[in-house]
Enzyme design. Sequence first.
Site, PDB file in Angstrom:
ATOM      1  N   GLU A 296       0.831  -1.210   0.000  1.00 12.72           N
ATOM      2  CA  GLU A 296       0.000   0.000   0.000  1.00 12.72           C
ATOM      3  C   GLU A 296       0.862   1.255   0.000  1.00 12.72           C
ATOM      4  O   GLU A 296       0.532   2.243  -0.655  1.00 12.72           O
ATOM      5  CB  GLU A 296      -0.932   0.028   1.227  1.00 12.72           C
ATOM      6  CG  GLU A 296      -1.935  -1.110   1.294  1.00 12.72           C
ATOM      7  CD  GLU A 296      -3.087  -0.980   0.296  1.00 12.72           C
ATOM      8  OE1 GLU A 296      -3.143   0.013  -0.448  1.00 12.72           O
ATOM      9  OE2 GLU A 296      -3.923  -1.907   0.270  1.00 12.72           O
ATOM     10  N   ARG A 300       0.291   3.721  -3.200  1.00  6.46           N
ATOM     11  CA  ARG A 300      -0.373   5.007  -2.917  1.00  6.46           C
ATOM     12  C   ARG A 300       0.631   6.144  -2.767  1.00  6.46           C
ATOM     13  O   ARG A 300       0.469   7.204  -3.354  1.00  6.46           O
ATOM     14  CB  ARG A 300      -1.210   4.910  -1.645  1.00  6.46           C
ATOM     15  CG  ARG A 300      -2.291   3.849  -1.747  1.00  6.46           C
ATOM     16  CD  ARG A 300      -3.268   3.945  -0.601  1.00  6.46           C
ATOM     17  NE  ARG A 300      -4.009   2.696  -0.460  1.00  6.46           N
ATOM     18  CZ  ARG A 300      -5.265   2.609  -0.042  1.00  6.46           C
ATOM     19  NH1 ARG A 300      -5.935   3.674   0.285  1.00  6.46           N
ATOM     20  NH2 ARG A 300      -5.863   1.440   0.074  1.00  6.46           N
ATOM     21  N   ASP A 429      -4.833 -10.201  -8.056  1.00  4.76           N
ATOM     22  CA  ASP A 429      -5.148  -9.155  -9.056  1.00  4.76           C
ATOM     23  C   ASP A 429      -3.982  -8.397  -9.703  1.00  4.76           C
ATOM     24  O   ASP A 429      -3.623  -8.634 -10.851  1.00  4.76           O
ATOM     25  CB  ASP A 429      -6.177  -8.170  -8.476  1.00  4.76           C
ATOM     26  CG  ASP A 429      -5.830  -7.614  -7.080  1.00  4.76           C
ATOM     27  OD1 ASP A 429      -4.710  -7.847  -6.608  1.00  4.76           O
ATOM     28  OD2 ASP A 429      -6.682  -6.931  -6.485  1.00  4.76           O
ATOM     29  N   GLU A 563     -12.696  -0.307  -9.352  1.00  3.59           N
ATOM     30  CA  GLU A 563     -12.329  -1.264 -10.417  1.00  3.59           C
ATOM     31  C   GLU A 563     -13.318  -1.346 -11.576  1.00  3.59           C
ATOM     32  O   GLU A 563     -12.923  -1.501 -12.742  1.00  3.59           O
ATOM     33  CB  GLU A 563     -12.104  -2.663  -9.826  1.00  3.59           C
ATOM     34  CG  GLU A 563     -10.867  -2.789  -8.947  1.00  3.59           C
ATOM     35  CD  GLU A 563     -11.047  -2.204  -7.550  1.00  3.59           C
ATOM     36  OE1 GLU A 563     -12.198  -1.933  -7.156  1.00  3.59           O
ATOM     37  OE2 GLU A 563     -10.026  -2.006  -6.848  1.00  3.59           O
ATOM     38  N   THR A 649      -1.537   0.554 -10.209  1.00  3.77           N
ATOM     39  CA  THR A 649      -2.775  -0.067  -9.745  1.00  3.77           C
ATOM     40  C   THR A 649      -3.601   0.861  -8.860  1.00  3.77           C
ATOM     41  O   THR A 649      -4.746   0.560  -8.538  1.00  3.77           O
ATOM     42  CB  THR A 649      -2.474  -1.396  -9.023  1.00  3.77           C
ATOM     43  OG1 THR A 649      -3.696  -2.136  -8.932  1.00  3.77           O
ATOM     44  CG2 THR A 649      -1.882  -1.171  -7.648  1.00  3.77           C
TER      45      THR A 649
END
Length: 667
Positions: A296, A300, A429, A563, A649
Amino acid sequence: MASTGIIPTYQRFVNGVPVPSFSRRSFRPREKYLILLVFLTFGVVCFGAFFFLPEFRGGSNTVNSVYNVYKHMQKAGPDLLIPAPPHGDEFSEIPGGGKLIRHDDIEHPDPHKIEDKAKLLAKIEEDMEIDKMRNQKVLERPDIIDQPNPALSVSSSQRTSASLKQVEIVVEEISVPPYNKIVTIPPAPSDHYPDTNGGEDPDPVARERRLKVKEMMKHAWDNYVRYAWGKNELRPISKRGHSASIFGSMSLGATIVDGLDTLYIMGLEEEFKQGRDWIAENFDINSATTDLSVFETNIRFIGGLLTCFALTGDVMFRDKAEQIAKKLLPAFQTQTGIPHSLINIKTGASKNYAWASGGCSVLSEVGTLHLEFAYLSDVTGDPVYRAKVDHIRRVIQSMDKPRGLYPNYINPKTGKWGQHHMSMGGLGDSFYEYLLKAWLQSGREDQEARQMYDDALHYVLLHMLKVSPGGLTFISDMKFDRLEHKMDHLACFSGGMIGLGAQTLKNDLSERYMGIAEAITNTCHESYDRTATKLGPEAFRFTEAIEAKALKSSEKYYILRPEVIESYFIMWRLTKQQKYRDWGWEAVQAIEKHCRVAGGYTGLKNVYLEDPPKDDVQQSFFLAETLKYLYLLFSDDSLMSLDEWVYNTEAHPLPIKGVNPLYREQV
Ligand code: DMJ
């Protein structure tokens, strides 16, 4: 005799005997200097006030000047709060937000009520905790208790200096705070910049819809600024900060870092500058004292900062990104070089989640570092980051794949797979996504990545792609040899990914894959359409009784995830079929109806209820991803073109090497 004057008098002594001062006719030299000094100080203060306070400089009338002085005093702290003098204008801006609100709401606190307000606040906070435990509706925090933070206002000097297109190297020698020294790295010689004020679609309906999305971003951002500035996320109903465990317990301003490039792309320059300065001045990864998620933090924070660096050339962003990456490096010191999931920034100790199969790392996490780390090496000139992710690739590539599939768990000690669970949703994913995108990012040079992507997708589709009796195509989860006919909301990004893969390498499979991409995106739209709110659940299933609907109550929530909209955006750009824009607009309307509250945007606990309870969290990815993809869906293709940018992503676009002059690599 004791002096009663303001200026001190000095007793003279002659041979130890005090000489009466009244006998003097004039001041002594020391006294004269002192008086002069006092007057000089007074003069400097007046001079400074006149020239440096923007309100005085602006030549406003007396009432306004008094009013502005009052505002300055407010900044000094709540203890100095006094009723404001009458003011000519009825409205003013919310600090940092530029939104008009009544002065009465923010500027005229009754000093006698301050104590009661504090008590009320405490009571409401207490109620909210109890409320949460009962899983009932969150109590809305009334506006009267919210005092805007004057420290957040965008000053006039900040406004004029806000420029998003810094091309030349600028060092402002006179600025004292280091964050005002903006040093930029120019891109390769070119006039090529993303036209963030342009990108308007020729279709007037799309233009109008895009404006609506921009307004949504303002609402989300302004409320974050107002109620949770510097905190990770906003609780839009209880109007306070929120921090998920992925951010540790520290306030790292996740919404600022994650949302900043969206502000840039939307042309919200003042807000961008405000966020930029907060990062420069306040963001310090070393303030993180508990465990952070490596994944993360990368997608991010590092991703968000690198995009801002690419867009602006402002090296502050690059340097902050590198500081973070350096702190993540100890997590890679495992027997295999496969990183752990969690790292303690302070101690450098790293570990995996207790819940992960056999102490394993997670496939999607270790596979979702490549874009950011490879780019970081290129822009810093330090090869260490790329070496780390190349090594991960080699380890994973060399492992045997059960039936050609990649399990979700990998043991960092042994280099062996954990439980054989496979998924295009959570835990799997973005591993697949980053194989395709590493190839794209490299200007299609990284053939190994493309080959791995093609092979991985082939086996996923072979073993896990299903069509329901009702004709809905979905990618099922797989646990050992058993298919679980369930698709996560997270897996809905795959419509766009498969389409992008098909479009960027034309071969015998392209047409079939494009068909699958369309079919999956359609199924994900169905998962939205089959709810009362027209927003999709966290996971949906296919059984004899239901199709594309959640079964368990734990699957029925919607947390503002991007998504499905991400796939609408990619598929729109690839196919130009109007339905993707229409579906995106359906989502906008549903979000406005069910998720928008006065204090921002909230997630929902059950999308199948007409009036669902709200979760009171405005996720940082709502600003980073959901709103960005919606905005781009209604923009012209030229804005952040898929030919020049590859989206990480978390929807942070990174420039494509050899194609996009904003790559800004170190030469
Ligand atoms: C985002 O943080 C990223 O998209 C990540 O890959 C998985 N999901 C969340 C948003 O749903």
